[in-house]
Structures are given as structure tokens and as C-alpha cells.
Design an enzyme around this catalytic site. Structure first.
Site, short mmCIF file in Angstrom:
data_model
loop_
_atom_site.label_atom_id
_atom_site.label_comp_id
_atom_site.label_asym_id
_atom_site.label_seq_id
_atom_site.Cartn_x
_atom_site.Cartn_y
_atom_site.Cartn_z
N GLY A 7 -4.31 -2.06 6.02
CA GLY A 7 -3.80 -3.42 5.46
C GLY A 7 -4.66 -4.36 5.91
O GLY A 7 -4.86 -5.46 5.20
N ARG A 8 -4.80 -4.61 7.08
CA ARG A 8 -5.69 -5.71 7.77
C ARG A 8 -6.97 -5.91 7.26
O ARG A 8 -7.64 -6.85 7.65
CB ARG A 8 -5.27 -5.93 9.05
CG ARG A 8 -5.87 -4.58 10.03
CD ARG A 8 -5.42 -4.84 11.47
NE ARG A 8 -5.55 -3.47 12.24
CZ ARG A 8 -4.77 -2.38 12.18
NH1 ARG A 8 -3.78 -2.23 11.49
NH2 ARG A 8 -4.91 -1.37 12.83
N LYS A 21 0.89 -1.03 -0.10
CA LYS A 21 -0.09 0.12 -0.05
C LYS A 21 0.85 1.19 0.13
O LYS A 21 0.52 2.10 -0.85
CB LYS A 21 -0.86 -0.01 1.21
CG LYS A 21 -1.92 1.06 1.26
CD LYS A 21 -2.91 0.86 2.46
CE LYS A 21 -2.93 2.21 3.10
NZ LYS A 21 -3.72 2.03 4.47
N GLU A 39 -3.75 -6.29 15.78
CA GLU A 39 -3.10 -5.36 15.27
C GLU A 39 -4.16 -3.99 15.43
O GLU A 39 -3.76 -2.81 15.84
CB GLU A 39 -2.80 -5.45 13.99
CG GLU A 39 -1.77 -4.38 13.43
CD GLU A 39 -1.13 -4.45 12.27
OE1 GLU A 39 -1.80 -5.05 11.25
OE2 GLU A 39 0.12 -4.17 12.09
N LYS A 92 10.81 -0.48 13.20
CA LYS A 92 11.29 -0.07 11.78
C LYS A 92 12.38 0.95 12.05
O LYS A 92 13.35 0.69 11.17
CB LYS A 92 10.16 0.53 11.01
CG LYS A 92 9.03 -0.41 10.37
CD LYS A 92 7.99 0.31 9.56
CE LYS A 92 6.73 -0.45 9.13
NZ LYS A 92 5.86 0.39 8.52
N GLU A 150 10.31 -5.19 3.39
CA GLU A 150 10.47 -6.69 3.08
C GLU A 150 9.87 -6.99 1.49
O GLU A 150 10.55 -7.70 0.84
CB GLU A 150 9.50 -7.53 3.94
CG GLU A 150 9.90 -7.71 5.21
CD GLU A 150 9.53 -6.54 6.20
OE1 GLU A 150 9.15 -5.54 5.63
OE2 GLU A 150 9.64 -6.96 7.35
N HIS A 192 -5.37 -32.84 19.57
CA HIS A 192 -4.23 -33.47 19.90
C HIS A 192 -2.98 -32.90 20.35
O HIS A 192 -1.73 -33.23 20.45
CB HIS A 192 -3.88 -34.72 18.86
CG HIS A 192 -4.83 -35.47 18.60
ND1 HIS A 192 -4.92 -36.78 18.93
CD2 HIS A 192 -6.20 -35.18 17.82
CE1 HIS A 192 -6.21 -37.37 18.79
NE2 HIS A 192 -6.61 -36.79 18.20
#
Lengths: 524, 524
Positions: free
Chosen positions: B266-267, B203, B354, B500, B209, B385
């Protein structure tokens, strides 16, 4: 030996009265240098940012002595019945080395039994690799599919993914675990039945999901044979890993069978045949042996280093007790800065939560202090763009366990904007340790970072089989030590029984009105 | 509208004084029948086992009114600046429907902007499917690779996996997120560069990254061209999804570009071009449109159902407040009994933690009550399990969100031992709800189940695109409502900034002595 509850320990009460230091006052460049403990094979544990000072470490060391953690570990590896709930020995350490005297049962030396299975696995894997063992229509196996759930899935899968980038697999592995039919369906649709070898893994030989998926796999092979008009003999495409004696043992219809015994708990079984068959077939028996060596070296260090400052699993365990019982933190996040450790947190989630999520002591009496925390985690840097917001600025502090390596597993670590990817990865890791620990004051509370979020760092040069074995054993031993400190039995799992019972009631049509209503919602 | 902190609410104080009912006293066959709220598209929310009685629900409903949750939602969809920290509108609902008046900015109708992007995506996907758009050496694309991290990865990946078994993908999708070079390396080694189309998603256009992995991908294409001696034009194998205006926008070197704006967090972006391009290429634009329809129907229901007992996201949110602030539970586990929802908990982990992992209110002032919980989860029956032991018998109760479906996604639901796999799966699900809620008394404390562990069940007939859209929007709206109740800003993420900053300091060689020591541990 004296088994007492944690709250009866003198040094626990002293810790309860200790003041909790500010991380800002503890963490310095010097303390980073001086807070390293070797685990094994070059892997190292650094606790500089974990929020404890020397006085607290001294008390934690004395508490570990008071609770006799090392003598209890020695008793465990000597074959004492430490799984009190099920009245069993606990022998996963013996899979990878002998730390005390022979463990003999009914005249059988159990170390020899485990070694014999390892040799049989190595021999089988070599025969497959050399093309001496083929599918029933004469084709070499190109995929192995492990069918198992829980400890028969999470550990083997995490370690397979952990090594697949480093070591191009000789045979690719897939995993089927869930009784959801979409799980076997989506895996098998991609495979060639004639070239597929299944590894059926169930210690009890009665696991509902695993037997259902076995049946599914056998039908898939049979159907393919009919459709292709070739003679696929389904059971000849399947080896078994199971407990002996047991309902799946000694069945000559299967291609081969490998054994464990009652002293290897599911979540501690990845260094047994449960992980050994799939990892030896995928990477070769030599790789599995290296993994065992890394674990064995860790096991030995955890037993022989009497001083807490020289014993990484012991230190990690005791700081965990501090975080859980003194600081009252409900969870721990595991954050590997390594994509290969993608599923390692899921394995630790079982290892830790199933072992230490208990509310009775080893004698079956209720206890009134906190035991095992919630464990969760995802690889960094991915997690930074996800849940780290809450870790930095949320209202519930969560202690962190970072894991990192100097080198990637694969070639192709290219430069971009003045640094390579691995350097960026590790710069992020180190920056997070500092950001969590120290925070940052800002006059705008929304940009204020309270800091004081503790973390440790486990680091090594590269994620190799030996290092992975060491990493695995570090956490196994940490969990074991915490169980001793809490005086709980880390080796049974009575909490899984009630669900099984009610499931069977439903399937037998004896659910009762409440469960009937729920089943109706789901269309049954 | 009145924005007040939770602890200033009359009904919050009343809830604080309410007694916490025992689940055993609330959960009956009748209550299971009477505690269903439709979400959308046949998906339903059942809260019978969630541990609240009618009095508490009444109070929760009144608290929701007092905190004006529905008017605040209406203000949000009307284009008010609800992201106060960043001074932005919050418009992800507008991606899939218009719930209030036109949202106009600088003369532009933003709904039209979003629709235009959807049409451009549909057209692009159709052109690729029809073979009108090919790789630069003339070959059809057979794999798409999304390069993105956080919201540009977790949501799209979770939904892709959520549908891949149901709808055989037209083009297979892969995902690269981590700056760890092993991530792009391990994905790309399996692919044919001439047949690979990258979707670069950032965005801001500055995500470290993602730009690093873009560079990696472009070099991989270039190197392949040279090695194969063919003319691969790297940028012609890449489309971009980014914010406009922004550094990645309007670059004609790329094959095509699709846009979002600052009002899509973003999320919350999976129903924008961030998820739209990859899902439309994988499954066709019609499937993406169905997903949006399911979300839109959920959004509308959450706005129009004034009564808490008819509004599933509102009820889920308010019971979450009860669990977090009255019962003091630190975590919630998400447990889908559907292998296709394998990564859905990881998406919710970002979405929730977030958004609501905050310690200041929407005006930037400190608050003194708990906000967003820890979110974690794995598919059932696998989790049974693994970590369920701790959930049943541990010392920290964890509320649960079960999800289940009547039908599997694929054919091949075979009978074995008297029931098919889906029935076994759902019998397990229902058994767990009851076991957690009711427990079981046993004279042996080790076999005693305290029960009183609350859970809800979201259920539907089958996991289709429409249902998946509804499920997604349910949780988005739940998280939004909780943010309103806590009076926090669920739409910024200042907590990611410090890491950052320090990372960049390290990469610029301005780390300082503490970070230098940490970088030395990692061999730099």
C-alpha cells in the site's frame, strides 16, 4: 514563591525511584469509570490507560504542590511578570475571563481593553454581515483571507476547520502563511478581488513573511482593478490585527484595525483578535463568544480545583512529566478521531514545542533534565493506516492523546453493515486504546504486541464552539503547568532568532562563504 | 546472501566505537561543494551538514557492503520473496522500470501486466478528457473523488497537491479517507453528483473505511438522482482500483476497473494504478509517465552506483542508521521549503514508520537495537514559526531533512524590500541549515544556540513531475536500504492487525467489559 529546578524537588526524586507499573495491572473496567475529570462544557479527560497508579498520582500531586503550580498560575493571571525572558506579563487567560484581581497597567484595566477589542470585532463582523460594510467597488465580501504565520495562522486555521462543518460559514475563510510565492498565488487565483477581505495579522508588525504577503495581496488587488477598469482601493480590502503601539497600528489607510498587546504570546493568541476577527467574520461574533466561554470555564477549573484528581490540565501535565522525565519518552502523539480536528495537532505542535522546547530555566540557567517532547499527530482512523505500525510495534514507545466525540458534526451518518460510520469511528478509537495498552501475546514474535503503550482519552458529545474552546484551553493550561514544573519560561522563543538573523544577512548580501555555497545550490 | 542482524556486523561495532564529530568541524564551504550526489532528473542530495566525516562515511559504506544492501536490492527487483512475513515478492520498482531479468509468475510477465494497466489507465483518462466517457446523465466529469485510506490516500494526495499549482488540473481531484462521516459529507456537499467520478481504491477489497465510504458515495448519487428526477446510475460514476483476484475485481457494474497485485505494498503503491488513475485523470497520462520516469532513473542509480558517495538513497539511509543507532536520535523531521509539498511529510510518515517501525527481524525474531524513527514535518517557513524553537534549543536533538527548489511553481514571484519571495524562502532555508549546524554562543544561556543539529538538503531547479517522482523514489529506496541494514521486513505491517480485530469485536457486540466501558464514554 519558590522557583526551583525540577531535579531539586523531593517528590521528583521519589518519582525517580518509583517502579513503573505495567499498564495491564492498572487498566480495568473499574478504573475507566473512576478516572474521569471534567474539563468544561461536558468535555472530559480520562486517564485510565495512562499508565500511572494511585501511588504515582499521589506523588505527582505532591510534586505539583511542591512546585507550586497553582500559585504560579494564580500569579500569572494576576499579572505578575511570568515571561521572564522578555519581562512581560502573560495574559491570554484574561482574554476570556477574569480569574483574579484587576490587571492595571499605566492606569488602564487590561481586561477592559480586551473586552473593548472583542466588542469592536463583533460590531465590525455584524456590519459586514448586514451589508453595511462592502468592498471598495460596492460588492459584499464573500471570502476572507487571513495573512499570518505561526500563531497568527495555526490556531485560527485549526479552529476555523474545527467548526466549518458544524456551522456553515457566513463568509468562507482562506489562509496564506508561507513566504513561498506559490502559497498566495494558489489561494488568490480562486478568488474575486472585489469580494475579498484580507485580515493582516502580525503582532510585531515586522514579520517578514506576512509583510511580503501583504504586499503581494495589495498588488493583486491593484492589478485586478486596472485589468477590470474598476476603482479597487486595496487598503480598503484589508483590516489589520496587530500590537499597539507598533508599526502597523493607527494606519487609517486600512479599512479597520484591531489590537492586542505584548502580553498575548503568538501561540496563545487565538482567543484574541488574532483568531477573533476571522472566526467572528466566518461564523458570527456569538460563536466566538461561545468559544471563549468554553475556554474560560476550563481556565477557572484549572485554577480552582486544588486536588490533582479533579483538575484535568494539571493531571495531564503531571502525567506528561512522568512520561518525559521518568519513563524517558521523547514524543507524544495527538490523535483526534474527528476529521474536523485535522489541523489541531499542528496547532498543538507549535503550542507545546515552541513553549517548552527549552534548555534553560526561567532565570536563564542551563538545566540538566528533559523538557518538552516532540508533538505530532493526524486524525484517526487515517493514522491507523499510516504510522500506527510503529506506535504498536516500533522500538520507541510514544504516549498518545486520543480525542473523540459521540456525534459527528454533520447530518448523514448512515448505516452500513450493521453500524453507522460514527460508531465504526469510535469502535476503532476504543479498540486502539485497548490494543496499545494491553497488547497481545503471540508465539510468532512478528504478531506479538508488547502493549504497555499509554494513552489518555479526551471526549465529549459533539465538537461545538464551546467544546473546542475547552479543548484549546485544556492544552494551553497543560503546557503552562508543565513549564512551571520544569521551571522554564514557556512564553518566550529565543530559538527562532538566529535563523532570522542569518536570513537577513543573506538578503543583505552579508552571508559569508558557507551560506553563499548553500545559496548557490539553490540557484542564487 | 547473508541475512544477519545489525549488531552482528563488524562495521557496526566499529561505528559504535567511533567518536561522534562536531558538525562545526565537518561543515565548510568546501564540504558543501563536495558533498553532492545526483538523485535523478537534476535533483541532488547534499549531506555536508549531516554530521559525518570521511572516516564515518567509509565505515558506513563498508557496513552497507557487509549487510549486502545492493545485492539485496538486486534480489528484490529480481523477484525474490523479500516480504518474508507475508511470503511475497516486492515489485513496486517494476511499475516504473525493469532493473533485472523478467519477473515471471504463473507464466505471466509481471512487467507486462503493470504496463498493460498503465496503458488502460492512459486510454481511460484520454477518453474522459476527450468527452467520450461521460457521467450517466450525459454530462462531462468535472471532479474526481478518490476514496481510499493509508497508502491509497496519502501518496496520491501528496503528489496531487505537489503538482496542482504547476499544472492546472484538467479535472480537479478531491479525497475521502476517514470513516468519520464528516469527511465524505464535507467533501461531497460541494460537488455536483452528475459530474462526479469516484475512484474506489482498496487493494484487499475489504478495507472497512473505504467500503463504508463507497456505500456513502453510492447513496449520495442515488439520492441526488431521485431528488433531481434524473437517472443517475451510481456504479457508472465509479471506477475501481483493486487487487486481482479479489472481492472488488471483475465487477461489471462499475464503469471500469484497474488492477494491482499482492507485490505492490500500500505505502509503495502511488506509482501503480492506486496513484495512476487519479493523477492521469487530473493531469494527463503524460504527466504520470514523467513521474514514473523520474522514479525509474532514481531506482536505477540506487542499484548501479556501488560506491556510497555516488548513491544518494544509500548514503541517506546509512547516515540515518548512524543517527538512529549510534547517536540515538529518536526522530527525523522532514522540512520541505515548498508549499506544494504540504502533505509530502505525511506520506513519508507512513512510508517510513509503517515500513521500519518493527521490533523483529525478517525471520520473526526479536532484535535488540533501535529501528525506524518518528517522522514528522511541515513546510518551511511555516515550521520556523512553530516547532523550530524546540529543534534549536530543546533537549532532544532531531536530525532534519530539508528540501528546496530554485524556482516556484507558479508565476508571480514579486520583488519586495529588495528580494523576491522565492529568494526570501531559500535564504530562510539556508540560514536554518547553518543555524542548526553551527549554533551561536552567547553569554546569556537563553540566547545560546548549541548547534550540532545535523541536516541534509535535497534540492532541484523546480518541482516538476519528473523531480517529484525522483524525490518519492529516493525516500522509498532510503527506507528499503535501512530495512536491509536493520535486517527487518519493511514490507509487512502486522502492527495494524490487533486494532482491526478489537474493532470488529466491538461492532459484533463481543467487546468485553473494558471496551464496553470505553464505548460508554463515547455514548454507545
Amino acid at each position: 514563591m519558590d522557583f526551583r529546578n525540577l531535579d531539586r524537588c523531593v517528590h521528583y526524586r521519589m518519582l525517580k525511584n518509583a517502579s513503573i507499573p505495567k499498564l495491564q495491572d492498572v487498566l480495568t473496567p473499574e478504573s475507566v469509570k473512576n478516572s474521569n475529570i471534567p474539563i468544561a462544557a461536558g468535555l472530559t479527560f480520562n486517564y485510565a490507560a495512562r499508565g500511572v497508579n494511585n501511588d504515582i498520582i499521589d506523588l505527582l500531586g505532591k510534586l505539583a504542590e511542591e512546585q507550586e503550580l497553582l500559585p504560579k498560575y494564580r500569579a500569572l493571571v494576576s499579572g505578575e511578570v511570568m515571561n521572564t525572558g522578555e519581562q512581560r506579563k502573560v495574559l491570554h487567560h484574561l482574554l476570556r475571563g477574569q480569574l483574579a484581581g484587576d490587571v492595571i497597567e499605566k492606569g488602564k484595566n487590561l481586561r477592559n481593553f480586551y473586552l473593548e477589542q472583542q466588542e469592536r470585532i463583533a460590531d465590525f463582523a455584524n456590519q459586514v454581515h448586514q451589508g453595511n460594510i462592502l468592498g471598495s467597488t460596492g460588492k459584499p465580501f464573500e471570502t476572507i483571507v487571513q495573512i499570518g504565520i505561526g500563531g497568527s495562522d495555526l490556531g485560527p486555521r485549526a479552529l476555523y476547520i474545527g467548526l466549518a462543518n458544524l456551522l456553515r460559514p457566513k463568509i468562507r475563510a482562506e489562509f496564506i502563511s508561507n513566504v513561498d510565492p506559490d502559497d498566495p498565488n494558489s489561494v488568490l487565483q480562486r478568488l474575486d478581488p472585489e469580494k475579498t477581505l484580507f485580515i493582516l495579522v502580525s503582532k510585531s508588525g515586522t514579520t517578514q513573511e506576512t509583510l511580503t504577503n501583504e504586499n503581494y495581496a495589495l498588488r493583486w488587488l491593484e492589478t485586478a482593478g486596472k485589468r477590470r477598469n474598476v476603482n479597487i482601493r486595496p487598503a480598503q480590502h484589508m483590516v489589520v490585527v496587530t500590537g499597539t503601539p507598533g508599526p502597523l497600528a493607527d494606519n487609517p489607510a486600512y479599512l479597520d484595525s484591531f489590537y492586542i498587546d505584548d502580553y498575548i504570546g503568538g501561540r496563545y493568541s487565538v482567543t484574541s483578535a488574532v483568531g477573533g476577527v476571522v472566526l467572528s467574520l466566518a461564523f458570527g461574533p456569538g460563536v466566538f463568544a461561545e468559544l471563549l466561554d468554553g475556554a474560560a470555564e476550563t481556565d477557572r477549573g484549572a485554577l480552582e480545583n486544588q486536588e490533582i484528581r479533579g483538575n484535568a490540565p494539571l493531571m495531564d501535565a503531571m502525567i506528561g512529566i512522568w512520561e518525559r522525565n521518568i519513563c524517558n519518552h521523547p514524543a507524544t502523539a495527538v490523535l483526534p478521531y474527528s476529521q474536523a480536528l485535522l489541523r489541531f495537532p499542528a496547532h498543538l505542535q507549535q503550542l507545546d514545542m515552541e513553549s517548552n522546547g527549552k534548555q534553560v530555566n526561567r532565570s536563564g540557567q542551563s538545566i540538566n533534565y528533559m523538557t518538552g517532547p516532540i508533538i505530532f499527530g493526524e486524525p484517526g482512523t487515517n493514522g491507523q493506516h499510516s504510522f500506527y505500525q510503529m506506535l504498536h510495534q516500533g522500538t520507541t514507545p510514544v504516549p498518545l492523546q486520543f480525542i473523540g466525540f459521540s456525534l459527528p458534526q454533520m447530518a448523514g451518518n448512515v448505516e452500513f453493515q450493521g453500524s453507522n460510520s460514527q460508531k465504526k469511528l469510535n469502535a476503532n478509537l476504543c479498540a486502539q486504546v485497548a490494543a496499545f495498552a494491553l497488547g497481545k501475546e503471540d508465539s510468532n514474535p512478528n504478531k506479538n504486541f508488547p502493549g504497555d503503550r499509554p494513552s489518555s482519552l479526551i471526549y465529549g458529545k459533539q465538537l461545538t464552539p464551546r467544546i473546542l474552546g475547552a479543548l484549546l484551553a485544556h492544552f494551553e493550561n497543560k503546557v503552562m503547568f508543565q513549564g512551571f514544573a520544569w521551571n522554564i519560561n514557556s512564553f518566550d522563543q529565543e530559538g527562532v532568532q538566529l535563523g532570522k538573523l542569518l536570513t537577513n544577512n543573506i538578503l543583505k548580501g552579508q552571508a559569508g562563504p558557507l551560506l553563499d555555497e548553500y545559496m548557490k545550490l539553490l540557484g542564487s
